[in-house]
Design a protein around this motif. Structure first.
Motif, PDB file in Angstrom:
ATOM      1  N   GLU A 102       0.823  -1.205   0.000  1.00 57.22           N
ATOM      2  CA  GLU A 102       0.000   0.000   0.000  1.00 57.22           C
ATOM      3  C   GLU A 102       0.860   1.259   0.000  1.00 57.22           C
ATOM      4  O   GLU A 102       0.590   2.217  -0.725  1.00 57.22           O
ATOM      5  CB  GLU A 102      -0.940   0.007   1.208  1.00 57.22           C
ATOM      6  N   HIS A 103       1.915   1.270   0.789  1.00 58.86           N
ATOM      7  CA  HIS A 103       2.793   2.431   0.842  1.00 58.86           C
ATOM      8  C   HIS A 103       3.530   2.618  -0.486  1.00 58.86           C
ATOM      9  O   HIS A 103       3.678   3.741  -0.974  1.00 58.86           O
ATOM     10  CB  HIS A 103       3.800   2.273   1.979  1.00 58.86           C
ATOM     11  N   LYS A 104       4.014   1.517  -1.056  1.00 58.03           N
ATOM     12  CA  LYS A 104       4.726   1.608  -2.331  1.00 58.03           C
ATOM     13  C   LYS A 104       3.795   2.102  -3.433  1.00 58.03           C
ATOM     14  O   LYS A 104       4.189   2.913  -4.271  1.00 58.03           O
ATOM     15  CB  LYS A 104       5.325   0.251  -2.702  1.00 58.03           C
ATOM     16  N   GLN A 105       2.574   1.621  -3.441  1.00 54.56           N
ATOM     17  CA  GLN A 105       1.598   2.061  -4.443  1.00 54.56           C
ATOM     18  C   GLN A 105       1.361   3.562  -4.339  1.00 54.56           C
ATOM     19  O   GLN A 105       1.334   4.281  -5.352  1.00 54.56           O
ATOM     20  CB  GLN A 105       0.279   1.319  -4.257  1.00 54.56           C
ATOM     21  N   GLN A 106       1.184   4.042  -3.118  1.00 55.08           N
ATOM     22  CA  GLN A 106       0.932   5.465  -2.906  1.00 55.08           C
ATOM     23  C   GLN A 106       2.134   6.295  -3.359  1.00 55.08           C
ATOM     24  O   GLN A 106       1.974   7.356  -3.974  1.00 55.08           O
ATOM     25  CB  GLN A 106       0.631   5.733  -1.428  1.00 55.08           C
ATOM     26  N   PHE A 107       3.331   5.813  -3.065  1.00 56.36           N
ATOM     27  CA  PHE A 107       4.529   6.558  -3.466  1.00 56.36           C
ATOM     28  C   PHE A 107       4.623   6.658  -4.983  1.00 56.36           C
ATOM     29  O   PHE A 107       4.806   7.749  -5.543  1.00 56.36           O
ATOM     30  CB  PHE A 107       5.784   5.893  -2.911  1.00 56.36           C
ATOM     31  N   PHE A 108       4.523   5.521  -5.690  1.00 56.84           N
ATOM     32  CA  PHE A 108       4.685   5.537  -7.138  1.00 56.84           C
ATOM     33  C   PHE A 108       3.541   6.276  -7.827  1.00 56.84           C
ATOM     34  O   PHE A 108       3.746   6.929  -8.857  1.00 56.84           O
ATOM     35  CB  PHE A 108       4.813   4.109  -7.679  1.00 56.84           C
ATOM     36  N   LEU A 133      14.441   3.456  -2.376  1.00 63.54           N
ATOM     37  CA  LEU A 133      13.355   3.470  -1.402  1.00 63.54           C
ATOM     38  C   LEU A 133      13.638   2.326  -0.437  1.00 63.54           C
ATOM     39  O   LEU A 133      13.562   1.156  -0.815  1.00 63.54           O
ATOM     40  CB  LEU A 133      12.007   3.278  -2.113  1.00 63.54           C
ATOM     41  N   LEU A 134      13.939   2.684   0.827  1.00 57.82           N
ATOM     42  CA  LEU A 134      14.413   1.650   1.745  1.00 57.82           C
ATOM     43  C   LEU A 134      14.244   2.059   3.206  1.00 57.82           C
ATOM     44  O   LEU A 134      13.796   3.170   3.505  1.00 57.82           O
ATOM     45  CB  LEU A 134      15.886   1.335   1.461  1.00 57.82           C
TER      46      LEU A 134
END
Length: 292
Positions: A102-108, A133-134
């Motif tokens: 969910e966080h990765k989706q929001q970022f991209f 991103l880490l």
């Protein structure tokens, strides 16, 4: 074969009139007539029959038209191939394993909207990437770190464990509990410090090389463990409980070198996320199996 003559042919075929074809092609009628005669000479076939009201295509003209029409269409596409490049920016980014979807989706999603025209190349984290991103602990010493979100670790207890009878777990409750550890985890030392509070002894049933393997052992019911809250969401075979002890969390963000700031897309990302936090909808979690 001169493509200009082919365009003359298509115009005459569609207009059925030399004068109108000349106007459409922005040339004089004699130029159109001469062009058609030249084309017929190259083919060795008559393409039109002329009469007082205009022209009619011959059998050969009808056969020739669809091929020429398709060819000119493909030539037009070829000439425009590099005029409107869809992606004008390219960002090479490394993404660490074990980060919540969910966080990765929001970022991209937000980053793509911000950069407008961007092509992503996504790799494992590396110094070769423009940006990574880490988790903070995984960044390279020379890199700058910009935090995007903090994620709490939660105490995960397999189904059937007597600890599930309690709503809040204390450090005393974990005395002599069987634990699953992940030594490579960024917060492993935090975990050991918490478990060693008060001199309590805990048994280790497994040391895993990744959070995924830790989750597997947890779901198998082999022991208890701490894992990131969003990482465990949606899985089954265990429940989470509130831990009455020091906060146990990890910080995730963007790591980049100073030279990467020479690239405009990287500068735009850093400027934006320096002022705007990454917002994740708490109701977007999919899993309910491990919730009591």
């Amino acid at each position: 074969m001169d493509t200009r003559l082919l365009r003359f042919f298509v115009s005459v075929y569609e207009q059925k009139n030399l004068t109108r074809a000349a106007e459409q092609c922005f040339v004089s009628q004699p130029n159109i007539s001469h062009g058609i005669k030249t084309l017929e000479g190259e083919l060795g076939k008559s393409l039109f029959v002329r009469h007082k009201k205009g022209v009619d295509a011959t059998i050969e003209g009808h056969q020739f038209y669809p091929t020429v029409k398709r060819l000119l269409s493909e030539l037009d596409l070829l000439s425009n191939l590099f005029e409107n490049t869809e992606f004008k920016n390219k960002v090479v980014i490394g993404v660490a394993n074990g980060l919540p979807q969910e966080h990765k989706q929001q970022f991209f999603r937000k980053a793509t909207d911000l950069l407008k025209s961007v092509e992503w190349e996504i790799n494992d984290i590396s110094r070769k990437n423009d940006i990574n991103l880490l988790v903070r602990e995984w960044k390279y010493d020379e890199d700058i770190f910009l935090p995007l979100w903090k994620e709490d670790y939660v105490l995960c207890i397999p189904n059937g464990n007597p600890l599930l009878k309690k709503e809040v777990i204390s450090i005393e409750d974990l005395k002599n509990e069987v634990f699953i550890h992940c030594p490579t985890c960024e917060a492993h030392q935090q975990c050991l410090s918490i478990l060693n509070m008060g001199g309590h002894y805990t048994k280790t049933i497994a040391n895993c090389s990744s959070k995924t393997e830790t989750l597997t052992m947890l779901m198998a019911g082999l022991g208890v463990t701490f894992l990131p809250e969003w990482f465990v969401d949606g899985w089954y075979g265990f429940e989470t409980r509130k831990f009455d002890g020091p906060r146990y969390f990890r910080e995730v963000g963007l790591a980049y070198s100073r030279k990467s700031l020479k690239e405009q897309p990287i500068t735009m990302l850093i400027e934006y996320f320096s002022k705007k936090s990454l917002k994740v909808n708490p109701f977007s979690k999919l899993g309910v199996y491990h919730k009591k």
